[in-house]
Design an enzyme around this catalytic site. Structure first.
Site, PDB file in Angstrom:
ATOM      1  N   GLY A   1      97.882  34.230 -16.382  1.00 43.69           N
ATOM      2  CA  GLY A   1      99.086  34.203 -17.220  1.00 43.69           C
ATOM      3  C   GLY A   1      99.652  32.789 -17.287  1.00 43.69           C
ATOM      4  O   GLY A   1     100.861  32.587 -17.384  1.00 43.69           O
TER       5      GLY A   1
ATOM      6  N   GLY B   1     102.027  31.426 -20.228  1.00 43.40           N
ATOM      7  CA  GLY B   1     103.347  32.018 -20.437  1.00 43.40           C
ATOM      8  C   GLY B   1     104.488  31.092 -20.040  1.00 43.40           C
ATOM      9  O   GLY B   1     104.273  29.942 -19.645  1.00 43.40           O
ATOM     10  N   GLN B   2     105.700  31.637 -20.133  1.00 42.73           N
ATOM     11  CA  GLN B   2     106.899  30.823 -19.905  1.00 42.73           C
ATOM     12  C   GLN B   2     106.925  30.258 -18.479  1.00 42.73           C
ATOM     13  O   GLN B   2     107.151  29.065 -18.290  1.00 42.73           O
ATOM     14  CB  GLN B   2     108.162  31.671 -20.148  1.00 42.73           C
ATOM     15  CG  GLN B   2     109.437  30.839 -20.141  1.00 42.73           C
ATOM     16  CD  GLN B   2     110.700  31.667 -19.890  1.00 42.73           C
ATOM     17  OE1 GLN B   2     110.628  32.872 -19.643  1.00 42.73           O
ATOM     18  NE2 GLN B   2     111.848  31.028 -19.954  1.00 42.73           N
TER      19      GLN B   2
ATOM     20  N   ASP C   1      94.429  32.657 -18.926  1.00 42.65           N
ATOM     21  CA  ASP C   1      95.321  33.500 -19.722  1.00 42.65           C
ATOM     22  C   ASP C   1      94.458  34.240 -20.738  1.00 42.65           C
ATOM     23  O   ASP C   1      93.326  33.847 -21.010  1.00 42.65           O
ATOM     24  CB  ASP C   1      96.371  32.637 -20.443  1.00 42.65           C
ATOM     25  CG  ASP C   1      97.620  33.439 -20.814  1.00 42.65           C
ATOM     26  OD1 ASP C   1      98.684  33.215 -20.211  1.00 42.65           O
ATOM     27  OD2 ASP C   1      97.529  34.308 -21.716  1.00 42.65           O
ATOM     28  N   ILE C   2      95.037  35.280 -21.320  1.00 40.66           N
ATOM     29  CA  ILE C   2      94.309  36.040 -22.338  1.00 40.66           C
ATOM     30  C   ILE C   2      94.231  35.232 -23.642  1.00 40.66           C
ATOM     31  O   ILE C   2      93.417  35.486 -24.507  1.00 40.66           O
ATOM     32  CB  ILE C   2      94.960  37.426 -22.551  1.00 40.66           C
ATOM     33  CG1 ILE C   2      94.008  38.375 -23.265  1.00 40.66           C
ATOM     34  CG2 ILE C   2      96.303  37.312 -23.273  1.00 40.66           C
ATOM     35  CD1 ILE C   2      94.194  39.807 -22.887  1.00 40.66           C
ATOM     36  N   ARG C   3      95.116  34.233 -23.762  1.00 42.36           N
ATOM     37  CA  ARG C   3      95.071  33.340 -24.930  1.00 42.36           C
ATOM     38  C   ARG C   3      95.170  31.900 -24.444  1.00 42.36           C
ATOM     39  O   ARG C   3      95.664  31.657 -23.345  1.00 42.36           O
ATOM     40  CB  ARG C   3      96.251  33.646 -25.876  1.00 42.36           C
ATOM     41  CG  ARG C   3      97.575  33.366 -25.224  1.00 42.36           C
ATOM     42  CD  ARG C   3      98.770  33.891 -26.015  1.00 42.36           C
ATOM     43  NE  ARG C   3      99.927  33.968 -25.120  1.00 42.36           N
ATOM     44  CZ  ARG C   3     100.834  33.010 -24.994  1.00 42.36           C
ATOM     45  NH1 ARG C   3     100.756  31.898 -25.670  1.00 42.36           N
ATOM     46  NH2 ARG C   3     101.849  33.158 -24.159  1.00 42.36           N
TER      47      ARG C   3
ATOM     48  N   TYR D   1     109.581  48.467 -17.714  1.00 41.18           N
ATOM     49  CA  TYR D   1     109.342  47.194 -17.028  1.00 41.18           C
ATOM     50  C   TYR D   1     109.909  47.244 -15.604  1.00 41.18           C
ATOM     51  O   TYR D   1     109.227  46.894 -14.632  1.00 41.18           O
ATOM     52  CB  TYR D   1     109.999  46.076 -17.846  1.00 41.18           C
ATOM     53  CG  TYR D   1     109.948  44.706 -17.233  1.00 41.18           C
ATOM     54  CD1 TYR D   1     108.746  44.024 -17.100  1.00 41.18           C
ATOM     55  CD2 TYR D   1     111.124  44.067 -16.817  1.00 41.18           C
ATOM     56  CE1 TYR D   1     108.714  42.747 -16.556  1.00 41.18           C
ATOM     57  CE2 TYR D   1     111.091  42.794 -16.290  1.00 41.18           C
ATOM     58  CZ  TYR D   1     109.893  42.129 -16.157  1.00 41.18           C
ATOM     59  OH  TYR D   1     109.870  40.871 -15.626  1.00 41.18           O
TER      60      TYR D   1
ATOM     61  N   LYS E   1     107.964  47.098 -12.003  1.00 38.47           N
ATOM     62  CA  LYS E   1     108.253  46.077 -10.991  1.00 38.47           C
ATOM     63  C   LYS E   1     108.654  46.726  -9.660  1.00 38.47           C
ATOM     64  O   LYS E   1     108.249  46.274  -8.596  1.00 38.47           O
ATOM     65  CB  LYS E   1     109.350  45.115 -11.481  1.00 38.47           C
ATOM     66  CG  LYS E   1     108.894  44.174 -12.603  1.00 38.47           C
ATOM     67  CD  LYS E   1     107.772  43.250 -12.145  1.00 38.47           C
ATOM     68  CE  LYS E   1     107.330  42.273 -13.217  1.00 38.47           C
ATOM     69  NZ  LYS E   1     106.131  41.493 -12.828  1.00 38.47           N
TER      70      LYS E   1
HETATM   71  N1  SER Z   1     113.715  37.963 -18.056  1.00 42.91           N
HETATM   72  C1  SER Z   1     113.104  39.238 -17.909  1.00 42.91           C
HETATM   73  C2  SER Z   1     113.381  40.109 -19.072  1.00 42.91           C
HETATM   74  O1  SER Z   1     114.409  39.940 -19.681  1.00 42.91           O
HETATM   75  C3  SER Z   1     113.622  39.905 -16.674  1.00 42.91           C
HETATM   76  O2  SER Z   1     112.681  39.826 -15.676  1.00 42.91           O
HETATM   77  O3  SER Z   1     112.615  40.975 -19.336  1.00 42.91           O
END
Ligand code: SER
Length: 314
Positions: free
Chosen positions: A9, A12-13, A35-37, A143, A147
């Site tokens: 990953g 990503g950010q 990463d996948i891209r 999500y 987690k």
């Molecule tokens: N920044 C994330 C979200 O907003 C939280 O882990 O999904």
């Protein structure tokens, strides 16, 4: 233990900035980005890069063997807002990728794992202010459920199989280098872009929606500090609370006005408001302070100044 690091990953950010920082510390050849891209050319050209699907165990094994990887940072995930649109897909990505890495560590194919958790593990029944490390956790987003489940499995793999897995519950992360992907806290990044481009911003969260937030440099610093700490100092193997600052859209707008006086904010809350309403306002992070000397350094005005200066250059 080999000292080669794999970041899954990496485009990503968080992944992109983490990769750059780890390459600075360990040397570009020791840090394999995947990463996948493909990410930006800077990331791809600065060191080894592999296209990799985090749910594909065979492909991960091939890369781990090829580079003799010792440590994995698993940063691939579907974030809160996107996950609500595809719950099963989010669950599969977020959980299967974690099991792939935990099982490789259990089998001693790798030695150390970092896996990010989030403030999304908390829910509407959690005390919202200065949320402590140990408290009620009834997440309502897919999500957050992924987690929280992931945290339980990390702790299980540590106590049952001795896996050296470490984790942080990241707050909303603010950065200018790589755009975020589908989070509820993303408004706090969009607002800076639009302040510069249009002089105004329509926020998808309403005034008074306080959330825990942090500048990316602090988050990267915390991640590296946690990973470098001696194993015996890591008392929490689910995931550490990480504080930082707390603000709402009005406060970030007021901070922007110090630099762009004519800036104007208005509000059009959408489904992300419902997600934000279930998350804490602020986080207490005493354990991270005690166990690995954590302290954040960016306050809101310093974030605003850094964001505006750097986005302007772009
Ligand atoms: N920044 C994330 C979200 O907003 C939280 O882990 O999904």
């Amino acid at each position: 233990m080999t000292d080669t690091i794999l970041i899954i990953g990496a485009s990503g950010q968080i992944g992109s900035e983490l990769t750059a920082k780890l390459r600075e510390i360990h040397g570009a050849d020791k840090v394999i980005a995947s990463d996948i891209r493909e990410g930006n050319s800077e990331l791809v050209n600065a060191g080894p890069f592999e296209i990799l699907d985090a749910t594909d165990l065979k492909a991960i094994e091939t890369i781990i063997d090829k580079y003799k990887v010792g440590t994995v940072y698993l940063m691939a995930a579907m974030l809160s807002a996107t996950a609500e649109k595809a719950p099963m897909k989010a669950w599969e990505l977020n959980m299967n990728s974690l099991f792939n890495i935990l099982n490789l560590a259990k089998d001693k194919r790798i030695q150390k794992v970092f896996w990010p958790s989030s403030i999304a593990v908390f829910g509407p029944t959690t005390p919202a202010d200065h949320t402590p490390q140990t408290t009620v956790m009834e997440p309502t987003t897919v999500y957050g459920i992924s987690k929280q489940t992931g945290e339980r499995w990390c702790e299980y793999y540590f106590s049952r199989y001795g896996v050296d897995v470490r984790s942080i519950r990241y707050p909303g992360l603010i950065s200018y280098k790589t755009p975020p992907g589908g989070g509820t806290t993303d408004y706090a990044i969009e607002i800076y872009h639009e302040a510069l481009e249009k002089g105004s911003y329509t926020s998808f969260l309403k005034a008074g929606s306080y959330l825990p937030m942090m500048f990316m440099d602090d988050a990267i610093q915390a991640t590296i500090q946690l990973m470098e700490a001696p194993a015996e100092n890591i008392k929490i193997r689910s995931s550490y609370n990480l504080g930082g600052i707390s603000f709402d859209p009005e406060e970030i707008a007021a901070s922007i006005k110090k630099y762009i006086p004519e800036f104007h904010i208005d509000y059009a809350p959408d489904f992300r408001q419902d997600i934000a309403d279930t998350w804490p306002n602020s986080i207490e992070d005493k354990k991270a302070q005690e166990d690995w000397n954590w302290k954040h350094s960016f306050d809101l005005d310093k974030i605003t100044q850094t964001m505006l200066e750097n986005l302007k250059k772009k």
